[in-house]
Design an enzyme around this catalytic site. Structure first.
Site, PDB file in Angstrom:
ATOM      1  N   LYS A 238      42.278  18.088 -44.632  1.00  0.00           N
ATOM      2  CA  LYS A 238      42.469  17.106 -45.702  1.00  0.00           C
ATOM      3  C   LYS A 238      42.663  17.801 -47.060  1.00  0.00           C
ATOM      4  O   LYS A 238      42.048  18.833 -47.315  1.00  0.00           O
ATOM      5  CB  LYS A 238      41.212  16.227 -45.749  1.00  0.00           C
TER       6      LYS A 238
ATOM      7  N   LYS B 243      39.474  17.901 -53.509  1.00  0.00           N
ATOM      8  CA  LYS B 243      39.268  18.439 -54.856  1.00  0.00           C
ATOM      9  C   LYS B 243      38.650  19.823 -54.797  1.00  0.00           C
ATOM     10  O   LYS B 243      38.949  20.689 -55.597  1.00  0.00           O
ATOM     11  CB  LYS B 243      38.248  17.605 -55.639  1.00  0.00           C
TER      12      LYS B 243
ATOM     13  N   LYS C   1      30.920  19.156 -44.131  1.00  0.00           N
ATOM     14  CA  LYS C   1      30.557  19.723 -45.442  1.00  0.00           C
ATOM     15  C   LYS C   1      29.414  20.704 -45.345  1.00  0.00           C
ATOM     16  O   LYS C   1      29.372  21.685 -46.089  1.00  0.00           O
ATOM     17  CB  LYS C   1      30.200  18.601 -46.417  1.00  0.00           C
TER      18      LYS C   1
HETATM   19  N1  AQP Z   1      43.232  13.716 -48.946  1.00  0.00           N
HETATM   20  C1  AQP Z   1      42.988  12.418 -49.104  1.00  0.00           C
HETATM   21  N2  AQP Z   1      43.841  11.492 -48.634  1.00  0.00           N
HETATM   22  C2  AQP Z   1      43.616  10.158 -48.796  1.00  0.00           C
HETATM   23  N3  AQP Z   1      42.524   9.669 -49.436  1.00  0.00           N
HETATM   24  C3  AQP Z   1      41.653  10.564 -49.925  1.00  0.00           C
HETATM   25  N4  AQP Z   1      40.497  10.422 -50.594  1.00  0.00           N
HETATM   26  C4  AQP Z   1      39.965  11.635 -50.880  1.00  0.00           C
HETATM   27  N5  AQP Z   1      40.770  12.594 -50.410  1.00  0.00           N
HETATM   28  C5  AQP Z   1      41.823  11.962 -49.794  1.00  0.00           C
HETATM   29  C6  AQP Z   1      39.932   9.124 -50.934  1.00  0.00           C
HETATM   30  O1  AQP Z   1      39.591   9.139 -52.302  1.00  0.00           O
HETATM   31  C7  AQP Z   1      38.423   8.329 -52.484  1.00  0.00           C
HETATM   32  C8  AQP Z   1      37.405   9.079 -53.274  1.00  0.00           C
HETATM   33  O2  AQP Z   1      36.953  10.186 -52.518  1.00  0.00           O
HETATM   34  P1  AQP Z   1      35.764  11.042 -53.071  1.00  0.00           P
HETATM   35  O3  AQP Z   1      36.216  11.870 -54.169  1.00  0.00           O
HETATM   36  O4  AQP Z   1      34.618  10.179 -53.432  1.00  0.00           O
HETATM   37  O5  AQP Z   1      35.292  11.857 -51.830  1.00  0.00           O
HETATM   38  P2  AQP Z   1      36.059  12.768 -50.840  1.00  0.00           P
HETATM   39  O6  AQP Z   1      36.751  11.928 -49.836  1.00  0.00           O
HETATM   40  O7  AQP Z   1      35.036  13.755 -50.317  1.00  0.00           O
HETATM   41  O8  AQP Z   1      37.120  13.506 -51.750  1.00  0.00           O
HETATM   42  P3  AQP Z   1      37.459  15.019 -51.869  1.00  0.00           P
HETATM   43  O9  AQP Z   1      38.646  15.137 -52.747  1.00  0.00           O
HETATM   44  O10 AQP Z   1      37.574  15.625 -50.495  1.00  0.00           O
HETATM   45  O11 AQP Z   1      36.200  15.597 -52.633  1.00  0.00           O
HETATM   46  P4  AQP Z   1      35.308  16.837 -52.295  1.00  0.00           P
HETATM   47  O12 AQP Z   1      36.230  17.998 -52.079  1.00  0.00           O
HETATM   48  O13 AQP Z   1      34.423  17.052 -53.483  1.00  0.00           O
HETATM   49  O14 AQP Z   1      34.504  16.469 -51.097  1.00  0.00           O
HETATM   50  C9  AQP Z   1      37.927   7.922 -51.112  1.00  0.00           C
HETATM   51  O15 AQP Z   1      38.365   6.600 -50.840  1.00  0.00           O
HETATM   52  C10 AQP Z   1      38.611   8.895 -50.207  1.00  0.00           C
HETATM   53  O16 AQP Z   1      38.815   8.361 -48.910  1.00  0.00           O
END
Ligand code: AQP
Length: 341
Positions: free
Chosen positions: A203, A206, A120
């Site tokens: 991955k 969001k 990140k």
């Molecule tokens: N692509 C994914 N596949 C499976 N699980 C996922 N999770 C997130 N993306 C995937 C799971 O969703 C939960 C919440 O995640 P989060 O929103 O707290 O953080 P993150 O993993 O950083 O999610 P994003 O979507 O990638 O957010 P941004 O872009 O803002 O950093 C967790 O259990 C995560 O594993």
């Protein structure tokens, strides 16, 4: 070391309101949270982790609305506030209080190994916030404040739950107690790492750059169909076995998504579609996604039209969360030697 305590079977997990929910959040997290709730074997606590979202810049108005949207996503997917505790993190100040104590327990060397920070912060780590660097210690506090025994997460969060175990172990060791449990990460099912639709090696997130790389839980049927149609694939049809999907990340991702949405295994999906071209598989996948996500998206919109009700549910959940958290925090203060709580 005092006698081994037994901990109430309890699940904790959270989602950051750093944008709208994606299919990755749904399959990797929310759908499984609902399964834990319905299994009834554990108490279930689910959180909108807004303090984690602000480790990178968030427009205040957008954060406010994304917090309610994530709450609406939980509720619309089946999280029932009469069965689970649902709240947003910033309403329970014990998270940050325990987070500070854990920042003093965690070692710099441990934090330096966190791959998500490297991903990140990118090349410009000097300009990343201190919060982004330290956030795994706050995440450990989210979990251990409730003495959670199990944390269902996607693959990307495994390292942070392991760090939580390290922090619990070091705290217990340093203070000669058996106060915090060694929480288990639970990573199961075919879609624990849903990949970006335009690049199967990244991955689905969001906050990814292009909207075309992810399915949002609020996307309408036409948008879902368009995104799957344009999803990157290779020219080969689907093979007869999972082994033959090796080296085909985009193809494997679409099979994983189909399996996750249909509640089947990858092998079952491959058995049904062996030899099928993308012209057959992609529309079938889009139809399935619309069938599963359509009702959730409609319910999310209905809930979002009544923000006062969402706020009421979150406030009630925060009251319930505090009831569990406060005695654990007070005991932590006592163990550490802090006066007055
Ligand atoms: N692509 C994914 N596949 C499976 N699980 C996922 N999770 C997130 N993306 C995937 C799971 O969703 C939960 C919440 O995640 P989060 O929103 O707290 O953080 P993150 O993993 O950083 O999610 P994003 O979507 O990638 O957010 P941004 O872009 O803002 O950093 C967790 O259990 C995560 O594993």
């Amino acid at each position: 070391m005092s006698e081994e305590p037994s901990f109430t079977p309890r699940v904790f997990s959270g989602i950051k309101p750093s944008g709208g929910l994606t299919l990755g959040n749904y399959l990797g997290a929310i759908k499984r949270f609902v399964d834990w709730q319905e299994a009834g074997t554990h108490e279930t606590i689910y959180c909108v982790v807004d303090l984690h979202a602000i480790t990178v810049w968030q427009d205040p108005a957008v954060l406010h609305s994304a917090t309610r949207e994530v709450a609406a996503g939980y509720l619309a997917s089946g999280i029932d506030p009469t069965k689970s505790i649902l709240f947003n993190q910033s309403q329970v100040s014990a998270h940050t209080e325990l987070g500070w104590i854990f920042s003093c327990v965690a070692r710099m060397g441990w934090m330096n190994r966190m791959t998500q920070f490297k991903d990140k912060a990118g090349e410009n780590a000097e300009k990343a916030s201190l919060g982004l660097y330290a956030y795994p210690a706050l995440m450990a506090s989210d979990i251990l404040l409730y003495h959670a025994t199990h944390v269902p997460v996607g693959e990307d969060q495994k390292q942070h739950v392991e760090l939580t175990r390290d922090i619990a172990q070091k705290f217990n060791h340093d203070f000669k107690v058996a106060f915090f449990p060694e929480t288990e990460p639970v990573i199961e099912g075919p879609a624990t790492r849903v990949m970006n639709l335009r690049d199967g090696t990244k991955k689905m997130s969001k906050s990814g750059e292009s909207d075309m790389e992810r399915i949002n839980m609020t996307d309408d049927a036409d948008t879902i169909a368009k995104k799957f149609k344009k999803a990157k694939t290779d020219p080969e049809p689907l093979p007869e076995s999972m082994e033959d999907l090796a080296g085909r990340p985009e193809a494997k991702n679409l099979v994983d998504i189909y399996a996750g949405l249909s509640g089947r295994t990858d092998e079952e999906v491959i058995a049904e579609y062996a030899g099928a071209g993308w012209g057959r598989f992609k529309p079938a996948l889009a139809d399935l996604a619309v069938e599963k996500l359509g009702p959730i998206s409609t319910e999310m919109k209905r809930l979002m039209a009544d923000p006062a009700e969402i706020d009421r549910i979150l406030a009630h959940g925060a009251d319930q969360a505090r009831e569990i958290a406060e005695p654990i925090l007070s005991e932590t203060f006592r163990i550490v030697g802090l006066v007055g709580r």
